[in-house]
Motif scaffolding. Structure first.
Motif, short mmCIF file in Angstrom:
data_model
loop_
_atom_site.label_atom_id
_atom_site.label_comp_id
_atom_site.label_asym_id
_atom_site.label_seq_id
_atom_site.Cartn_x
_atom_site.Cartn_y
_atom_site.Cartn_z
N VAL A 189 -4.12 -7.23 -9.97
CA VAL A 189 -5.62 -7.16 -9.53
C VAL A 189 -5.74 -7.32 -8.14
CG1 VAL A 189 -8.07 -8.09 -9.90
CG2 VAL A 189 -6.36 -7.89 -11.85
N CYS A 190 -6.56 -6.11 -7.47
CA CYS A 190 -6.72 -6.29 -6.00
C CYS A 190 -7.34 -7.52 -5.61
CB CYS A 190 -7.20 -5.04 -5.61
SG CYS A 190 -7.48 -4.87 -3.74
N ALA A 191 -7.20 -8.06 -4.61
CA ALA A 191 -7.88 -9.26 -3.90
C ALA A 191 -8.44 -8.99 -2.59
CB ALA A 191 -6.82 -10.61 -3.93
N CYS A 192 -7.92 -8.02 -1.93
CA CYS A 192 -8.33 -7.51 -0.69
C CYS A 192 -9.42 -6.27 -0.60
CB CYS A 192 -7.12 -7.18 0.24
SG CYS A 192 -6.53 -5.64 -0.26
N ARG A 193 -9.52 -5.71 -1.62
CA ARG A 193 -10.58 -4.62 -1.80
C ARG A 193 -9.89 -3.48 -0.89
NH1 ARG A 193 -14.77 -5.90 -4.95
NH2 ARG A 193 -16.01 -4.06 -4.10
N ARG A 194 -8.79 -3.37 -0.43
CA ARG A 194 -8.25 -2.07 -0.01
C ARG A 194 -7.82 -1.10 -0.61
NH1 ARG A 194 -5.48 -6.24 3.89
NH2 ARG A 194 -7.27 -6.83 5.40
N SER A 195 -7.47 -1.53 -1.84
CA SER A 195 -6.72 -0.41 -2.84
C SER A 195 -7.65 0.74 -3.09
CB SER A 195 -6.75 -1.18 -4.10
OG SER A 195 -6.02 -0.23 -4.96
N ARG A 196 -7.08 2.04 -3.34
CA ARG A 196 -7.61 3.24 -3.53
C ARG A 196 -7.93 3.49 -4.92
NH1 ARG A 196 -4.64 4.62 1.01
NH2 ARG A 196 -2.87 5.29 -0.37
N THR A 197 -7.17 2.35 -5.95
CA THR A 197 -7.37 2.32 -7.26
C THR A 197 -7.73 0.98 -7.82
OG1 THR A 197 -5.29 1.27 -7.35
CG2 THR A 197 -5.36 3.69 -7.60
N TYR A 198 -8.90 0.39 -6.93
CA TYR A 198 -9.42 -0.66 -7.25
C TYR A 198 -10.17 -0.66 -8.41
CZ TYR A 198 -12.13 -5.01 -6.63
OH TYR A 198 -12.80 -6.24 -6.81
N PRO A 199 -10.08 -1.79 -9.37
CA PRO A 199 -9.66 -2.95 -8.94
C PRO A 199 -7.92 -3.18 -9.18
CG PRO A 199 -10.43 -2.99 -11.40
CD PRO A 199 -10.66 -1.68 -10.95
N TRP A 200 -7.30 -2.13 -9.43
CA TRP A 200 -5.88 -2.40 -9.61
C TRP A 200 -5.32 -2.17 -8.12
CZ3 TRP A 200 -6.88 -4.10 -13.87
CH2 TRP A 200 -7.61 -3.73 -14.90
N CYS A 201 -4.28 -3.16 -7.91
CA CYS A 201 -3.60 -3.41 -6.69
C CYS A 201 -2.67 -2.06 -6.48
CB CYS A 201 -2.70 -4.36 -6.46
SG CYS A 201 -1.86 -4.47 -5.01
N ASP A 202 -2.80 -1.07 -5.28
CA ASP A 202 -1.82 -0.16 -5.10
C ASP A 202 -0.81 -0.47 -3.78
OD1 ASP A 202 -3.53 0.15 -2.99
OD2 ASP A 202 -4.11 2.42 -3.24
N THR A 203 -0.74 -1.66 -3.62
CA THR A 203 -0.25 -2.21 -2.33
C THR A 203 -0.72 -1.67 -1.09
OG1 THR A 203 1.62 -0.50 -2.12
CG2 THR A 203 2.03 -2.34 -3.67
N SER A 204 -2.00 -1.20 -0.91
CA SER A 204 -2.68 -1.01 0.33
C SER A 204 -2.65 -2.22 1.32
CB SER A 204 -3.94 -0.38 0.31
OG SER A 204 -3.98 0.87 -0.54
N HIS A 205 -2.52 -3.43 0.65
CA HIS A 205 -2.54 -4.51 1.77
C HIS A 205 -1.25 -4.66 2.76
CE1 HIS A 205 -0.49 -5.88 -1.91
NE2 HIS A 205 0.36 -6.44 -1.25
N ARG A 206 -0.42 -4.06 2.27
CA ARG A 206 1.21 -4.05 2.98
C ARG A 206 0.95 -3.14 4.10
NH1 ARG A 206 5.27 -3.08 -1.72
NH2 ARG A 206 4.69 -5.00 -3.07
N ARG A 207 -0.07 -2.16 4.05
CA ARG A 207 0.11 -1.02 5.06
C ARG A 207 -1.01 -1.21 6.07
NH1 ARG A 207 1.00 1.62 0.40
NH2 ARG A 207 -1.15 2.25 0.16
N ARG A 208 -2.30 -1.95 5.62
CA ARG A 208 -3.25 -1.97 6.40
C ARG A 208 -3.43 -3.48 7.21
NH1 ARG A 208 -7.70 1.01 2.45
NH2 ARG A 208 -6.30 2.87 2.22
N ALA A 209 -3.62 -3.50 8.27
CA ALA A 209 -3.80 -4.92 9.01
C ALA A 209 -5.33 -5.60 8.43
CB ALA A 209 -3.85 -4.79 10.54
N ARG A 210 -5.50 -6.91 8.37
CA ARG A 210 -6.49 -7.47 7.89
C ARG A 210 -7.25 -7.55 9.13
NH1 ARG A 210 -7.70 -10.77 3.59
NH2 ARG A 210 -5.47 -10.40 2.78
N GLU A 211 -8.66 -7.44 8.90
CA GLU A 211 -9.52 -7.56 9.95
C GLU A 211 -10.17 -9.01 10.21
OE1 GLU A 211 -12.77 -4.72 9.21
OE2 GLU A 211 -11.35 -3.03 9.39
#
Length: 67
Positions: free
Chosen positions: A45-67
């Motif tokens: 389950v996505c905790a960063c809300r960056r996933s394009r498949t929210y609420p499921w994690c698509d590992t977008s947190h790995r590619r995008r810097a946290r603001e």
């Protein structure tokens, strides 16, 4: 909500800078009231809300810097 007698609680594993792993199957109620389900044995389950498949994690947190 208490766990029914004879059943064990669901396992949840928060991961550092990543998703929350939840032992499935699961139902997730979104902010708009809709419910999404997964019957997988373990769900990310996505905790960063960056996933394009929210609420499921698509590992977008790995590619995008946290603001």
């Amino acid at each position: 909500m208490p766990v029914p007698p004879g059943e064990r609680p669901r396992l949840t594993v928060p991961t550092r800078d990543g998703p929350i792993l939840v032992e499935g199957p699961v139902e997730v109620v979104l902010n708009d009231g809709t419910t999404v389900t997964s019957d997988r044995f373990m769900v990310a389950v996505c905790a960063c809300r960056r996933s394009r498949t929210y609420p499921w994690c698509d590992t977008s947190h790995r590619r995008r810097a946290r603001e």
